[in-house]
Design an enzyme around this catalytic site. Structure first.
Site, mmCIF file in Angstrom:
data_model
loop_
_atom_site.group_PDB
_atom_site.id
_atom_site.type_symbol
_atom_site.label_atom_id
_atom_site.label_comp_id
_atom_site.label_asym_id
_atom_site.label_seq_id
_atom_site.Cartn_x
_atom_site.Cartn_y
_atom_site.Cartn_z
ATOM 1 N N LYS A 118 0.891 -1.302 0.009
ATOM 2 C CA LYS A 118 -0.164 0.151 0.097
ATOM 3 C C LYS A 118 0.852 1.277 0.009
ATOM 4 C CE LYS A 118 -3.056 -3.071 0.335
ATOM 5 N NZ LYS A 118 -3.653 -3.468 -1.126
ATOM 6 N N LYS A 160 -1.744 2.028 9.445
ATOM 7 C CA LYS A 160 -2.020 1.190 8.403
ATOM 8 C C LYS A 160 -0.773 0.260 8.213
ATOM 9 C CE LYS A 160 -5.726 3.591 5.987
ATOM 10 N NZ LYS A 160 -6.284 3.763 4.791
ATOM 11 N N GLY A 166 -8.239 -4.379 3.527
ATOM 12 C CA GLY A 166 -9.247 -4.896 4.400
ATOM 13 C C GLY A 166 -9.546 -4.864 5.832
ATOM 14 N N TYR A 204 -6.783 10.696 9.568
ATOM 15 C CA TYR A 204 -8.150 9.742 9.601
ATOM 16 C C TYR A 204 -9.167 10.365 9.139
ATOM 17 C CZ TYR A 204 -11.552 6.919 11.462
ATOM 18 O OH TYR A 204 -12.818 6.222 11.556
ATOM 19 N N HIS A 210 -17.095 5.427 0.847
ATOM 20 C CA HIS A 210 -16.362 4.750 0.024
ATOM 21 C C HIS A 210 -16.664 4.582 -1.488
ATOM 22 C CE1 HIS A 210 -13.890 0.727 -0.640
ATOM 23 N NE2 HIS A 210 -14.518 1.089 -1.896
ATOM 24 N N LYS A 239 -18.524 -5.440 2.515
ATOM 25 C CA LYS A 239 -19.513 -4.759 1.712
ATOM 26 C C LYS A 239 -20.854 -5.453 2.016
ATOM 27 C CE LYS A 239 -16.165 -2.606 -0.967
ATOM 28 N NZ LYS A 239 -15.199 -2.910 -2.080
ATOM 29 N N GLU A 289 -6.502 2.340 -2.132
ATOM 30 C CA GLU A 289 -5.831 1.352 -2.483
ATOM 31 C C GLU A 289 -6.291 1.098 -4.070
ATOM 32 O OE1 GLU A 289 -7.223 -2.132 -0.022
ATOM 33 O OE2 GLU A 289 -6.622 -0.942 1.703
ATOM 34 N N ARG A 293 -8.031 -7.016 -9.216
ATOM 35 C CA ARG A 293 -8.931 -8.349 -9.574
ATOM 36 C C ARG A 293 -10.343 -7.772 -10.000
ATOM 37 N NH1 ARG A 293 -9.439 -7.172 -3.963
ATOM 38 N NH2 ARG A 293 -11.587 -6.651 -3.526
ATOM 39 N N VAL A 296 -16.409 -8.487 -6.168
ATOM 40 C CA VAL A 296 -17.883 -8.918 -6.017
ATOM 41 C C VAL A 296 -18.652 -7.917 -6.835
ATOM 42 C CG1 VAL A 296 -19.690 -9.835 -4.184
ATOM 43 C CG2 VAL A 296 -17.154 -10.068 -4.006
HETATM 44 C C1 MV4 Z 1 -9.183 5.011 6.172
HETATM 45 C C2 MV4 Z 1 -10.159 5.361 6.761
HETATM 46 C C3 MV4 Z 1 -10.304 6.613 7.221
HETATM 47 N N1 MV4 Z 1 -9.150 7.469 7.137
HETATM 48 N N2 MV4 Z 1 -8.165 5.816 5.865
HETATM 49 C C4 MV4 Z 1 -10.665 0.242 5.897
HETATM 50 C C5 MV4 Z 1 -10.159 -0.756 5.195
HETATM 51 C C6 MV4 Z 1 -9.143 -0.256 4.282
HETATM 52 N N3 MV4 Z 1 -9.281 -0.546 2.924
HETATM 53 C C7 MV4 Z 1 -9.075 1.153 4.500
HETATM 54 N N4 MV4 Z 1 -9.952 1.407 5.286
HETATM 55 C C8 MV4 Z 1 -10.038 2.657 5.946
HETATM 56 N N5 MV4 Z 1 -9.106 3.424 5.744
HETATM 57 C C9 MV4 Z 1 -8.291 7.151 6.321
HETATM 58 N N6 MV4 Z 1 -7.228 7.902 6.058
HETATM 59 C C10 MV4 Z 1 -11.484 4.470 7.107
HETATM 60 C C11 MV4 Z 1 -11.361 3.122 6.644
HETATM 61 C C12 MV4 Z 1 -12.419 2.232 6.693
HETATM 62 C C13 MV4 Z 1 -13.464 1.956 5.699
HETATM 63 C C14 MV4 Z 1 -12.968 2.190 4.366
HETATM 64 C C15 MV4 Z 1 -13.691 1.752 3.311
HETATM 65 C C16 MV4 Z 1 -14.741 1.175 3.635
HETATM 66 C C17 MV4 Z 1 -15.281 0.695 4.961
HETATM 67 C C18 MV4 Z 1 -14.318 1.243 5.996
HETATM 68 C C19 MV4 Z 1 -14.769 1.024 7.228
HETATM 69 C C20 MV4 Z 1 -14.077 1.449 8.235
HETATM 70 C C21 MV4 Z 1 -12.840 2.161 7.949
#
Ligand code: MV4
Length: 450
Positions: A118, A160, A166, A204, A210, A239, A289, A293, A296
């Protein structure tokens, strides 16, 4: 005809029958693999060959690289279709396929490997002009040094894992005093989960949506986008409902992110289907990210564009056919998908067992993707996704009505499912008015104290 292609489907469940249908429609021969827990999957009976690759545990079957390569040799296929999950984003497996003389139906192993890190993915996207979440991706040297970096980024921050994705190995930090312990925790969790303790820091975002962009490239510098999806309705990084396109985003903003995404794929010589994941908050996109692939939720993009993405993957990989023209890809209406899981509606614990009776929903632009049938035993070993209900209509309000009808028609007896949760979601005022965000389901719809 001696140019008939033959593929091996190296997956199970919903995506296995999806890929089988796509391949048979194209006139391909298909071999499928299965574990001993999966011998009753419907797609095996419809495949030209079915090869058992091992016992139920995924690591001995669907993650068993040698067994899958052996099956490909036995069936004498041209390509291997990885689907999602399992080995789909495993760069080493993609390279093994290639070295064994099979086309891995997906991007190059180099790109998979790059996007799997990442930090590398983020640095590369930043260089290509993609907006990323402000943060610090350099080495963690000392308490003082890292506190200075976090002060520059601004609290709160999220730690992270570079090898993550995930949600595992993530820690939110709201006070500088918590920072060092959070980094240590994130590192040890990442090390245990991924064998790498490399971490990075991002500002954050509290209430983002999303939003992701579907892309497709020919591997030679051409690429298109197939618009957006909103996947904000999730629980514990899984999801639950996805829709296309993402709405309530100013036209100029979303068009800009489409252009930026396509440009990045062209620069990368990206091959096949991919997704750029963004967080969208206060009118801004932030790349997090790239998924290398098919996902779903590719189905909702298919519904609004009329493009069969799985066939596009197969034809590019197997026959070097790429006939996308951006100006011909148009959005038609709105689409939504409900993921039907075999799970307890309250605890969300998987609920395997025998399906005694199933009645599928029907109607115009109602799609049901599943392998399940009356008498089918849902095994306990795998993901609890058993079906997807996908609908399309003129606009989001109509889609919500149509989905409610489709859910009301759906009967699955013998096991517990989340069909009722979906009924509550599609009739929820906040969801209907598009006031949801990534924490919505957990904060407003369920009270679990795990
Ligand atoms: C974040 C975020 C808030 N701020 N990054 C969760 C899984 C991973 N793919 C990235 N994720 C997140 N990154 C920053 N800088 C909140 C999440 C996140 C989230 C992201 C997408 C879909 C659902 C989520 C559920 C909780 C947290």
């Amino acid at each position: 005809m001696n140019n008939t292609k033959k593929i091996l489907i190296a997956n199970r469940g919903v995506i296995a029958i999806r890929a089988l249908r796509a391949a048979k429609e194209l006139g391909y021969q298909v071999a499928s693999v299965y574990s001993t827990a999966d011998k009753n999957l419907k797609h095996l009976k419809l495949s030209d060959e079915a090869i058992c690759i091992g016992p139920p545990d995924s690591k001995d079957s669907y993650l068993n690289e040698a067994a899958i390569i052996s099956a490909a040799e036995l069936a004498n296929v041209d390509g291997i279709y990885p689907g999602y999950g399992f080995l789909s984003e495993n760069a080493e497996f993609a390279e093994k396929c290639k070295n064994s003389g099979f086309k891995f139906i997906g991007p190059s192993h180099e790109i998979i490997s790059l996007m799997g890190d990442k930090i590398q993915a983020k640095n590369l996207m930043r260089q290509l002009g993609v907006p990323v979440v402000p943060g610090y991706e350099g080495p963690v040297e000392s308490k003082e040094q890292i506190e200075d970096e976090v002060k520059k980024v601004g609290l709160p921050v999220i730690i992270k894992a570079a090898a993550g994705g995930g949600g595992r190995g993530m820690r939110i930090v709201r006070e500088l005093s918590e920072l060092w312990d959070a980094i240590e925790d994130a590192k040890s969790e990442a090390n245990a989960a991924f064998g790498s303790d490399l971490v990075f820091i991002e500002r954050y975002l509290e209430k983002p949506r999303h939003v992701e962009i579907q892309v497709f490239g020919d591997g030679r510098g051409n690429a298109v986008h197939l618009f957006s999806r909103d996947c904000s309705l999730q629980r514990k990084y899984q999801k639950v409902i996805e829709e296309a396109p993402a709405i309530n985003i100013p036209d100029e903003k979303i068009n800009e992110i489409y252009q930026i995404s396509v440009n990045a794929c062209c620069e990368l010589n990206y091959e096949g289907a991919g997704t750029l994941e963004f967080l969208y908050e206060n009118g801004e996109f932030f790349f997090i990210e790239m998924n290398t692939r098919i996902q779903v939720e590719h189905t909702v993009t298919e519904m609004i564009t009329g493009v069969d993405l799985v066939q596009a993957q197969l034809e590019l990989a197997m026959n070097d056919v790429y006939n996308f023209d951006q100006s011909k890809i148009k959005i038609n209406g709105h689409a939504m998908q409900c993921r039907i899981n075999a799970e307890d509606p309250n605890s969300f614990v998987p609920s395997p067992g025998r399906i005694m009776q199933i009645h599928r929903p029907g109607g115009y632009h109602v799609r049901f993707e599943s392998q399940i049938y009356s008498g089918y035993d849902v095994p306990a070993y795998y993901d609890s996704l058993i079906a997807e209900i996908i609908v399309k209509d003129l606009n989001r309000d109509r889609v919500l009505n149509k989905m409610k009808m489709a859910l009301d028609e759906t009967v699955i007896e013998g096991i517990k499912t989340n069909v009722d949760l979906h009924r509550r979601l599609v009739t929820n005022d906040d969801f209907r008015e598009y006031r949801h965000y990534i924490k919505f389901l957990e904060e407003k719809m369920v009270n679990d104290d795990e």
